[in-house]
Design a protein around this motif. Structure first.
Motif, short mmCIF file in Angstrom:
data_model
loop_
_atom_site.label_atom_id
_atom_site.label_comp_id
_atom_site.label_asym_id
_atom_site.label_seq_id
_atom_site.Cartn_x
_atom_site.Cartn_y
_atom_site.Cartn_z
N PRO A 120 41.70 36.92 81.21
CA PRO A 120 41.81 35.57 80.64
C PRO A 120 42.22 34.56 81.71
CG PRO A 120 43.76 36.84 80.13
CD PRO A 120 42.83 37.77 80.84
N TYR A 121 42.05 33.29 81.38
CA TYR A 121 42.52 32.25 82.30
C TYR A 121 44.05 32.34 82.46
CZ TYR A 121 38.01 29.84 82.30
OH TYR A 121 36.69 29.51 82.48
N LEU A 122 44.48 32.18 83.70
CA LEU A 122 45.90 32.32 83.99
C LEU A 122 46.73 31.25 83.28
CD1 LEU A 122 48.20 33.66 85.54
CD2 LEU A 122 47.69 32.15 87.47
N LEU A 132 42.89 32.78 92.99
CA LEU A 132 41.85 33.81 92.91
C LEU A 132 41.70 34.30 91.47
CD1 LEU A 132 40.04 35.16 95.04
CD2 LEU A 132 41.68 37.05 95.12
N TRP A 133 42.82 34.44 90.77
CA TRP A 133 42.79 34.86 89.37
C TRP A 133 41.96 33.86 88.54
CZ3 TRP A 133 47.53 37.20 86.44
CH2 TRP A 133 47.18 37.41 85.09
N GLU A 134 42.27 32.57 88.71
CA GLU A 134 41.56 31.55 87.95
C GLU A 134 40.06 31.54 88.27
OE1 GLU A 134 43.49 30.73 85.36
OE2 GLU A 134 43.08 28.58 85.59
N VAL A 135 39.74 31.72 89.54
CA VAL A 135 38.32 31.71 89.95
C VAL A 135 37.58 32.89 89.31
CG1 VAL A 135 36.76 32.01 91.91
CG2 VAL A 135 38.72 30.47 92.10
N PHE A 136 38.17 34.08 89.35
CA PHE A 136 37.52 35.26 88.75
C PHE A 136 37.38 35.09 87.25
CE2 PHE A 136 38.39 37.85 92.62
CZ PHE A 136 37.12 38.40 92.75
N ALA A 137 38.42 34.52 86.61
CA ALA A 137 38.33 34.29 85.16
C ALA A 137 37.20 33.31 84.84
CB ALA A 137 39.67 33.76 84.65
N TRP A 138 37.06 32.27 85.65
CA TRP A 138 35.98 31.29 85.44
C TRP A 138 34.62 31.95 85.63
CZ3 TRP A 138 32.09 29.32 88.57
CH2 TRP A 138 31.43 28.20 88.07
N LEU A 139 34.50 32.83 86.64
CA LEU A 139 33.24 33.54 86.86
C LEU A 139 32.88 34.42 85.67
CD1 LEU A 139 33.62 34.59 90.62
CD2 LEU A 139 32.04 32.89 89.68
N LEU A 140 33.88 35.12 85.12
CA LEU A 140 33.62 35.99 83.97
C LEU A 140 33.18 35.18 82.75
CD1 LEU A 140 36.55 38.60 84.15
CD2 LEU A 140 34.14 38.97 84.64
N HIS A 141 33.79 33.98 82.57
CA HIS A 141 33.50 33.17 81.39
C HIS A 141 32.18 32.41 81.52
CE1 HIS A 141 37.72 33.92 80.44
NE2 HIS A 141 37.48 33.45 79.22
N ASN A 142 31.85 31.94 82.71
CA ASN A 142 30.75 30.98 82.85
C ASN A 142 29.57 31.46 83.67
OD1 ASN A 142 32.09 28.47 81.60
ND2 ASN A 142 33.60 29.16 83.11
N LYS A 149 46.28 29.91 80.45
CA LYS A 149 46.47 30.26 79.04
C LYS A 149 47.50 31.38 78.89
CE LYS A 149 41.90 28.85 77.37
NZ LYS A 149 40.66 29.27 76.67
N VAL A 150 47.51 32.31 79.86
CA VAL A 150 48.51 33.38 79.83
C VAL A 150 49.91 32.79 80.03
CG1 VAL A 150 49.31 35.48 80.96
CG2 VAL A 150 46.87 35.08 80.69
N ILE A 151 50.01 31.85 80.96
CA ILE A 151 51.31 31.21 81.21
C ILE A 151 51.78 30.42 79.99
CG2 ILE A 151 52.49 29.45 82.59
CD1 ILE A 151 50.77 30.33 84.96
N SER A 152 50.83 29.77 79.31
CA SER A 152 51.18 29.04 78.09
C SER A 152 51.70 30.00 77.02
CB SER A 152 49.95 28.28 77.58
OG SER A 152 50.22 27.65 76.36
#
Length: 270
Positions: free
Chosen positions: A46-48, A24-34, A50-53
């Motif tokens: 931010p994308y999850l 869900l985190w990744e999906v919301f981040a994608w929606l905000l970006h694109n 990238k945070v983990i990296s």
């Protein structure tokens, strides 16, 4: 075998919930970006991955500062627990004492942490001591209230039985009231532990030299360049609070196996 299957089932359910949350985190981040295309989407969410990296790259620093926050918070938590439990016993001995102290205790909790922390930090001028005092401050009230309720939960028939056996006040507390207060004490501890971590971090935001709160402030100061570090500190704070809570749950299961929920769990696994 049945118990093992049940444990695997519970672990699978938890894993599914965690996976769904991360997705869900990744999906919301994608929606905000694109899709929504908000300004500076990384600062919003931010994308999850990238945070983990970033978490992997800065792991030694985060662990070191996390232990600083955890150590100060737990020291204050232990002091607040001892003070709160002692206060509950003291109040349980006399209704007059309870009625006298309760208004002051309630009033002490009316002061917001975010307002009290800078005042305390300005008076003490000691970052570690300020963090310990604030963690103890948010701990003692829930511990006192819940422990007192546990001490008052003893049935009159049980007290009468102790009196018929000529038990002293000390023995009544040791054999009957204190064990009865343990579930309430743990309820207070499970409320207080995350609050103690938060209180310690708030003091660090006021200008402490180390701790997760310091990393949080510095990452906000540098804006987009440190946005992933900010989210790393958020994840570490959550991990510290969750770990502390889990430790208390395990300790409660070990010290109070007679509680109905734990008995049901054992019967279900048998």
């Amino acid at each position: 075998m049945i118990k093992l299957d049940k444990q695997w089932h519970q672990a699978a359910v938890i894993a599914c919930w965690i996976a769904a949350l991360l997705l869900l985190w990744e999906v919301f981040a994608w929606l905000l970006h694109n899709v929504i295309q908000v300004s500076q989407p990384d600062s919003k969410l931010p994308y999850l991955h990238k945070v983990i990296s970033s978490l992997q790259d800065n792991l030694p620093t985060l662990i070191k500062q996390g232990f600083t926050t955890f150590g100060n918070a737990m020291t204050g938590f232990l002091i607040g627990t001892i003070f709160g439990a002692a206060l509950a016993i003291f109040m349980s001995l006399s209704k007059t004492v309870e009625h006298t102290l309760t208004p002051y205790m309630v009033a002490s909790q009316m002061v917001p942490i975010i307002g009290l922390a800078p005042i305390l930090y300005g008076i003490l001028h000691d970052p570690s001591l300020s963090r310990i005092v604030m963690a103890g401050y948010v701990t003692f009230f829930p511990v006192t209230i819940n422990s007192l309720r546990g001490l008052r939960s003893v049935q009159p028939e049980q007290l009468e039985l102790m009196r018929s056996l000529a038990a002293s006040t000390w023995h009544s507390y040791l054999k009957l009231k204190l064990p009865s207060a343990l579930p309430g004490l743990f309820s207070g501890l499970k409320i207080s532990a995350p609050l103690a971590i938060t209180a310690s971090i708030i003091v660090e935001l006021m200008g402490a030299p180390d701790g997760i709160g310091v990393l949080m402030v510095s990452s906000l100061y540098y804006g987009a360049a440190q946005v992933y570090m900010f989210w790393c500190t958020v994840l570490v704070s959550i991990a510290i609070g969750f770990t502390t809570f889990l430790m208390l749950v395990l300790l409660e299961r070990w010290l109070t196996p007679w509680q109905p929920d734990f008995r049901e769990s054992r019967r279900g696994g048998a």
